[in-house]
Scaffold this motif. Structure first.
Motif, mmCIF file in Angstrom:
data_model
loop_
_atom_site.group_PDB
_atom_site.id
_atom_site.type_symbol
_atom_site.label_atom_id
_atom_site.label_comp_id
_atom_site.label_asym_id
_atom_site.label_seq_id
_atom_site.Cartn_x
_atom_site.Cartn_y
_atom_site.Cartn_z
ATOM 1 N N ALA A 120 0.655 -1.060 0.290
ATOM 2 C CA ALA A 120 -0.363 0.061 -0.055
ATOM 3 C C ALA A 120 1.157 1.226 -0.169
ATOM 4 O O ALA A 120 0.781 2.068 -0.609
ATOM 5 C CB ALA A 120 -1.079 0.001 1.159
ATOM 6 N N GLU A 121 2.147 0.997 0.367
ATOM 7 C CA GLU A 121 2.630 2.730 0.771
ATOM 8 C C GLU A 121 3.525 2.747 -0.698
ATOM 9 O O GLU A 121 3.552 3.719 -1.073
ATOM 10 C CB GLU A 121 3.652 2.688 2.045
ATOM 11 N N SER A 122 3.917 1.752 -1.687
ATOM 12 C CA SER A 122 4.671 2.144 -2.563
ATOM 13 C C SER A 122 3.392 2.159 -3.327
ATOM 14 O O SER A 122 3.790 2.970 -4.476
ATOM 15 C CB SER A 122 5.115 0.163 -3.057
ATOM 16 N N ARG A 123 1.994 2.330 -3.323
ATOM 17 C CA ARG A 123 1.029 2.572 -4.713
ATOM 18 C C ARG A 123 0.851 3.972 -3.494
ATOM 19 O O ARG A 123 0.273 4.884 -4.550
ATOM 20 C CB ARG A 123 -0.225 1.788 -3.845
ATOM 21 N N ARG A 124 1.352 4.372 -2.541
ATOM 22 C CA ARG A 124 1.155 5.724 -1.943
ATOM 23 C C ARG A 124 1.794 7.058 -2.905
ATOM 24 O O ARG A 124 2.938 7.236 -2.794
ATOM 25 C CB ARG A 124 1.055 5.892 -0.768
ATOM 26 N N GLY A 125 1.584 7.847 -3.049
ATOM 27 C CA GLY A 125 0.858 9.347 -3.975
ATOM 28 C C GLY A 125 2.329 9.984 -3.253
ATOM 29 O O GLY A 125 2.729 9.919 -1.611
ATOM 30 N N VAL A 126 2.768 11.063 -3.735
ATOM 31 C CA VAL A 126 3.780 11.682 -2.530
ATOM 32 C C VAL A 126 2.671 12.609 -1.910
ATOM 33 O O VAL A 126 1.809 13.024 -2.324
ATOM 34 C CB VAL A 126 4.285 12.941 -3.943
ATOM 35 N N SER A 127 3.161 13.379 -0.798
ATOM 36 C CA SER A 127 2.125 13.876 -0.291
ATOM 37 C C SER A 127 2.948 15.042 -0.174
ATOM 38 O O SER A 127 4.524 15.496 0.077
ATOM 39 C CB SER A 127 2.257 13.743 1.228
ATOM 40 N N PHE A 128 2.354 16.649 -0.050
ATOM 41 C CA PHE A 128 2.600 17.396 -0.449
ATOM 42 C C PHE A 128 2.133 18.587 0.214
ATOM 43 O O PHE A 128 1.081 18.565 0.836
ATOM 44 C CB PHE A 128 3.216 18.020 -1.712
ATOM 45 N N LYS A 129 2.602 19.540 1.008
ATOM 46 C CA LYS A 129 1.510 20.865 1.160
ATOM 47 C C LYS A 129 2.220 22.060 0.321
ATOM 48 O O LYS A 129 3.129 22.086 -0.225
ATOM 49 C CB LYS A 129 2.094 21.650 2.639
ATOM 50 N N LEU A 130 1.033 22.844 0.619
ATOM 51 C CA LEU A 130 1.823 24.787 -0.450
ATOM 52 C C LEU A 130 2.813 25.144 0.179
ATOM 53 O O LEU A 130 3.094 25.572 1.239
ATOM 54 C CB LEU A 130 0.774 25.695 -1.224
ATOM 55 N N GLU A 131 4.372 25.881 -0.703
ATOM 56 C CA GLU A 131 5.039 25.966 -0.407
ATOM 57 C C GLU A 131 4.649 27.506 -0.088
ATOM 58 O O GLU A 131 4.706 28.560 -1.027
ATOM 59 C CB GLU A 131 6.616 25.796 -1.658
ATOM 60 N N GLU A 132 4.555 28.721 1.211
ATOM 61 C CA GLU A 132 4.383 29.893 1.637
ATOM 62 C C GLU A 132 5.303 30.728 0.212
ATOM 63 O O GLU A 132 4.756 31.663 -0.049
ATOM 64 C CB GLU A 132 3.947 30.529 2.366
ATOM 65 N N LYS A 133 6.746 30.449 0.395
ATOM 66 C CA LYS A 133 7.371 30.671 -0.154
ATOM 67 C C LYS A 133 7.036 31.696 -1.644
ATOM 68 O O LYS A 133 7.975 32.138 -1.880
ATOM 69 C CB LYS A 133 8.738 30.944 0.922
ATOM 70 N N THR A 134 6.667 30.421 -2.081
ATOM 71 C CA THR A 134 6.990 30.620 -4.260
ATOM 72 C C THR A 134 5.564 31.489 -4.484
ATOM 73 O O THR A 134 4.998 31.532 -5.234
ATOM 74 C CB THR A 134 6.961 29.349 -4.292
#
Length: 207
Positions: A24-38
């Motif tokens: 399941a972990e191998s199928r899990r995609g990237v986890s992200f937040k939005l980068e305020e500094k950009t």
């Protein structure tokens, strides 16, 4: 030494659970937040930096700390996590927005540019009640999808593909053939309303 049957069965079940969790972990995609500094000065992040909203006026640029990472001309924000390999899937909830772009971009895309304008970003755009692809400022119409409340994106780095997914039927609507040359990041632009991202998801079966 032979183990008692009950203990052997228990160990087998634990092993199966670990394998299942690893799969399941191998199928899990990237986890992200939005980068305020950009984020451009007209954009504000919310809900733990997973959402972005557009403000007609926005913040006065002089009130922001000087930052070479911030987009200066266009209402763009990037995610905080780069992708260099694998298959990844995330979703975007659209709230009261009639003009936005979602996709991926080179991590070092020019902060004076907008996603979809140059050849280092790959974008699905919604404007004037229609979807289209954008690459190097060239547009191509997308049929078969209206203005859903939520859409998905499937990134296949090695296959050099980015797909727009209709989450209501878990089906690919359109696929962009990309030209990744290095790390890329999820990228977003909007000129009204809000976008809320959902990352760290498993790639749906059938995609």
């Amino acid at each position: 030494m032979a183990l008692p049957f009950a203990r052997s069965l228990c160990l087998c079940r634990r092993g199966a659970k670990r394998l299942g969790a690893a799969a399941a972990e191998s199928r899990r995609g990237v986890s992200f937040k939005l980068e305020e500094k950009t984020a451009h000065s007209s954009l504000a992040l919310f809900k733990g930096d997973t959402g972005v909203k557009y403000g007609m006026v926005g913040l006065e640029p002089t009130m922001l700390a000087p930052n070479v990472e911030r987009f200066r001309e266009w209402a763009v924000v990037l995610a905080d996590t780069v992708v260099t390999s694998g298959r990844h899937y995330w979703e975007v909830t659209v709230k009261r927005s009639q003009q936005f772009r979602i996709g991926v971009a080179d991590v070092d895309i020019s902060r004076d540019s907008c996603i979809g304008v140059d050849d280092r970003s790959w974008v699905f755009a919604y404007a004037q009640r229609k979807w289209h692809t954008m690459l190097a400022n060239e547009k191509a119409p997308i049929e078969g999808i209206g203005h859903p409340e939520k859409v998905g994106l499937l990134l296949e780095y090695e296959a050099q593909k980015l797909s727009l997914v209709d989450v209501s039927r878990i089906a690919v609507v359109h696929t962009l053939q990309t030209d990744f040359r290095g790390p890329v990041v999820p990228a977003f632009a909007l000129w009204d309303g809000e976008l809320l991202t959902h990352s760290g998801l498993e790639v749906p079966e059938g995609l």
